[in-house]
Design a protein around this motif. Sequence first.
Motif, PDB file in Angstrom:
ATOM      1  N   SER C  33     -16.056  14.766   7.061  1.00 54.62           N
ATOM      2  CA  SER C  33     -15.378  14.092   8.157  1.00 54.62           C
ATOM      3  C   SER C  33     -15.453  14.923   9.442  1.00 54.62           C
ATOM      4  O   SER C  33     -16.246  15.850   9.537  1.00 54.62           O
ATOM      5  N   ILE C  53      -9.742  13.368  11.215  1.00 57.56           N
ATOM      6  CA  ILE C  53      -8.673  13.293  10.206  1.00 57.56           C
ATOM      7  C   ILE C  53      -7.313  13.215  10.895  1.00 57.56           C
ATOM      8  O   ILE C  53      -6.482  12.384  10.595  1.00 57.56           O
ATOM      9  N   MET C  54      -7.117  14.100  11.864  1.00 54.65           N
ATOM     10  CA  MET C  54      -5.835  14.151  12.572  1.00 54.65           C
ATOM     11  C   MET C  54      -6.084  13.790  14.030  1.00 54.65           C
ATOM     12  O   MET C  54      -7.139  14.105  14.565  1.00 54.65           O
ATOM     13  N   CYS C 237       3.239   2.810  -2.935  1.00 56.14           N
ATOM     14  CA  CYS C 237       3.406   3.969  -2.051  1.00 56.14           C
ATOM     15  C   CYS C 237       4.023   5.131  -2.808  1.00 56.14           C
ATOM     16  O   CYS C 237       4.976   4.968  -3.555  1.00 56.14           O
ATOM     17  N   CYS C 240       4.038  10.037   0.184  1.00 52.90           N
ATOM     18  CA  CYS C 240       3.441  11.359   0.395  1.00 52.90           C
ATOM     19  C   CYS C 240       3.432  11.735   1.875  1.00 52.90           C
ATOM     20  O   CYS C 240       3.259  12.897   2.222  1.00 52.90           O
ATOM     21  N   SER C 242       1.246  11.017   4.184  1.00 55.99           N
ATOM     22  CA  SER C 242      -0.072  11.187   4.818  1.00 55.99           C
ATOM     23  C   SER C 242      -0.231  10.287   6.042  1.00 55.99           C
ATOM     24  O   SER C 242      -0.736  10.727   7.078  1.00 55.99           O
ATOM     25  N   LEU C 245       1.606  11.619   9.074  1.00 60.59           N
ATOM     26  CA  LEU C 245       1.093  12.892   9.580  1.00 60.59           C
ATOM     27  C   LEU C 245      -0.166  12.688  10.414  1.00 60.59           C
ATOM     28  O   LEU C 245      -0.334  13.322  11.448  1.00 60.59           O
ATOM     29  N   ILE C 324      -5.140   4.402   7.226  1.00 59.30           N
ATOM     30  CA  ILE C 324      -5.845   3.666   6.175  1.00 59.30           C
ATOM     31  C   ILE C 324      -6.760   4.633   5.436  1.00 59.30           C
ATOM     32  O   ILE C 324      -6.829   4.646   4.208  1.00 59.30           O
ATOM     33  N   ASP C 325      -7.427   5.469   6.204  1.00 58.49           N
ATOM     34  CA  ASP C 325      -8.325   6.459   5.620  1.00 58.49           C
ATOM     35  C   ASP C 325      -7.545   7.484   4.805  1.00 58.49           C
ATOM     36  O   ASP C 325      -8.002   7.957   3.773  1.00 58.49           O
ATOM     37  N   ALA C 326      -6.339   7.821   5.268  1.00 60.33           N
ATOM     38  CA  ALA C 326      -5.594   8.924   4.650  1.00 60.33           C
ATOM     39  C   ALA C 326      -4.794   8.502   3.423  1.00 60.33           C
ATOM     40  O   ALA C 326      -4.431   9.340   2.607  1.00 60.33           O
ATOM     41  N   CYS C 327      -4.483   7.218   3.282  1.00 61.32           N
ATOM     42  CA  CYS C 327      -3.557   6.812   2.209  1.00 61.32           C
ATOM     43  C   CYS C 327      -4.211   6.918   0.839  1.00 61.32           C
ATOM     44  O   CYS C 327      -5.159   6.195   0.543  1.00 61.32           O
ATOM     45  N   PRO C 328      -3.700   7.806  -0.022  1.00 60.97           N
ATOM     46  CA  PRO C 328      -4.300   7.930  -1.346  1.00 60.97           C
ATOM     47  C   PRO C 328      -4.097   6.669  -2.192  1.00 60.97           C
ATOM     48  O   PRO C 328      -4.855   6.412  -3.107  1.00 60.97           O
ATOM     49  N   ALA C 329      -3.072   5.879  -1.846  1.00 61.85           N
ATOM     50  CA  ALA C 329      -2.771   4.693  -2.643  1.00 61.85           C
ATOM     51  C   ALA C 329      -3.534   3.466  -2.149  1.00 61.85           C
ATOM     52  O   ALA C 329      -3.394   2.382  -2.704  1.00 61.85           O
ATOM     53  N   GLY C 330      -4.308   3.638  -1.100  1.00 65.18           N
ATOM     54  CA  GLY C 330      -5.103   2.514  -0.608  1.00 65.18           C
ATOM     55  C   GLY C 330      -4.304   1.464   0.142  1.00 65.18           C
ATOM     56  O   GLY C 330      -4.723   0.312   0.244  1.00 65.18           O
TER      57      GLY C 330
END
Lengths: 259, 282, 354
Positions: C33, C53-54, C237, C240, C242, C245, C324-330
């Motif tokens: 990234s 990312i941020m 959810c 977390c 993410s 942040l 959307i990119d950061a969410c581990p749960a999609g």
Amino acid sequence: MAKAKAKPKVGIFGFTGCAGCQLNILNLEDHIVDLIGLIDITTWVMAKAENSPGPWDIALVEGSIAKKSEIERIKKIRENSKILITIGSCATHGGLPAMRNLRDTSAMKKTVYGDTTDHLDIMDKIMPVSHYVQVDAALPGCPMDKNEFVRAVKALAVGKTPQIPNFAVCYECRIRENACLLKEGKFCMGPVTQAGCDALCPSNGAVCEGCRGPVAQVNWGAEYKILQELGATPEEIKRRFLKYCPSTADMEEFQELVF
Amino acid sequence: MQVQLKKDNEYVPHIAKLIKKTQMTEKETLFEFMFEEPEIRDLFTYNPGQFVQVSIFGIGEAPFSISSTPTRKGVIELGIRKTGDVTEAIHALEVGARSGIRGPYGNGFPMNKMKGHNLLFVAGGIGLVPLRSVINYVADRRDDYGKVTIFYGACLPEERVFVDEIEKVWPNIPDFEVHQTVDECHTTWQGNVGVVTTLFSVCAVDSANTMALICGPPVMYKFVVRDLLKLGFARDEILLSLERRMKCGIGKCAHCQVGHKLTCMDGPVFTYFEAERLMESI
Amino acid sequence: MQTYTIRKDEIPKLVEALKEEYEVFGPMPKRTSYVFAPVTDPTKMNLDYDSTIMSPKKYYLPSSQTLMEVSLKNATIEDTVKDILDQKPKILFGVHSCDINGINFLNRVFDGKYDDPYFQAYKEITTVIGLNCLEPCKYGFCRAVNKNFVLDGYDLFLTEISDTHYYVHVGSPRGDRILTIAHEFFKEAKEEDGAAFTAALHKKHENLPVALHIDNIHETLDLAWDDAIWDELGEKCMNCGSCALVCPTCYCFDVQDEVDLSISKAERVRKWDTCLFYDFALVAGNHNFREDPPARLKYRFYHKFRGAIHDQGEIACTGCGRCIDACPAGISIKDVLFRLQEYWAASPTPQGGL
């Protein structure tokens, strides 16, 4: 204003584990002299020749409780300490030694020691310290995080309760600007694991193994689904969930999962 | 018009000295602070119901409602319960110790709008802390306000705060009426037993030209409001002081957000009309 | 108003020239990234980056920041605003419109009745060189939330007008200053450059998707307060944090005191916090106003798309798509907004109108 109290008397004790957390205290080269300025370590068998029999203001306990004799010992330490803090995941959650809770102990004994196993003082289940005595604060991790340890000692020195973060490893991982490893298809335990390690493993490209134990209000179900979609088998998921904290198996939400 | 203490950096507290400690219960103590700098002492004024942020350097900062009244200048009185690191550290302060105070923040009670009205105070536990500021303000400006009725409830008799004022001072002020209750019966307790709403059957409340001021534990509001509405109080005649975890006190950190309002800026005092429209407010 | 052009292949040289006076930050590759980072090697900075990312909010509101230092001996307090102002001036190079809008949003929060001197100090030392997006990024939906353009908040603004050139708008005296320092890189724009710029804008509007409509989002949210969608999302959810942040508009913070090892000095530190965390709405006596995880996720949406309209006059979303990119749960904020749009469309309308 926060004031340094009189130097607290501290005892550091090892139970069943690898002693890596105690070693981590010794490895605090940059801070150890300052730390000794804040606390008076009166008992530490690993590092000192002369050791006090107590009492202590603070007991730092490493290792899980695996033997009957250890129950008496931990109770005695508790009675003689104002504050008891577990250091590392063995003492806090049972840790790696407690993996054997998931197996047949007698068969394991036989494999290792043959037929004569009567002399062994081993209990069937290895438990965290909190199973036997009240624990005032816990610094989990395998091994315990050095920086977190230093923060805890500073907090104690000014009369604060040592705090560990009440959120998941993802917080530290995002702040370190790592792309999400789950999104890369790796079986990362970050979202269900207590933060405080500064996302050490994911920041080096390795998945979070969950060594610090479950985060507050952990959502096992969601993590289960994600790992399953990534191709992990139920057995693999179960192994990951229980690796450092076998008592997870007693959690209601965990029992709803199908393995 | 309030004179605002204008600062370049609102996060930096002024140094204040603890000048007196009076233990009220096992967990609650009344602290009297005074700013070190005379100029700030002079300029610092507030509205009953406003709060300040108190710093114990090295431990942290926390918000506290002011219990004193601006009509009695000089000291800031804070009634504080021992409940966490900051409050424990405040309790451990010795007289003469220096800590930090910044504020006042929040809106406070609408003292002008309340003029000419009868006032009903409903306080639970340490909810009396901000209401005491209003009560003493009203006592000092007696002619501006109508009849005062105070309902005070606590869990146990020994958990009541400001007992001297409740029992000896306030009942002797003209047109002041005080009723107390405790949740649990106690051998030496002669008074009413039951939650604070039971006082509505002990003392008849007339909603005409009356405003109600409520502060107490989160669970209390719903029940008190329900009874007040039954008695005919209008929604904007019910004033609630809401508790949230203000971290910055100046509308930035969002910890105290309730619905679309910030407790530290738009509150902590809301009319029930406003509170009803804020999701999750009570 | 004078506009300019700059050759793309001269950008590394421009950065190198600016480094004399400024610390330059830009989109740099990190594993799979990009992140905003010091441009150590200007040839590595990639202005064709998709997203980072941020967001650059970290340069205005660092994830951990000392607000003041207190001597525990005599309670003297020194704030750190001056330390910020003493830093070498910064240039943020290649900031997309969404992120400039994010900084503008934060500015509304950190301004107001009480000025936040730290945020304002960072603003003071930071020059923003913006960059127009002519192609959609993977997750973004900036056009749907009207954040695909900027009105202010930039010092220079670049728009690609050919394979070789950027068109340059000057947005402030600070931007002008860069032209003075590095005038050799900038040419005054000609008429045909202006035409190419107009063509680029048209291209942008053709390229950026607009299927999502959020003009009635706060009414929709009012209706959807009790909808099952929140529990459904709450189940996925993991709180977390993410999303918050990486969000360019999320600004919640916590304040903590930290003492040094000699217990002679304390630092008051503010750290990013998120409303998704258990402790966020916890008050003394352990009452938690948002005890259940789904309540916290729902609160975040309501604050972003409803509360912020009250407080800051606009929604707290720039459509950057980072969450959307950061969410581990999609969980996708875009999908949630689409679902709410469907919810609105499906809500019963009275027969015969009002």
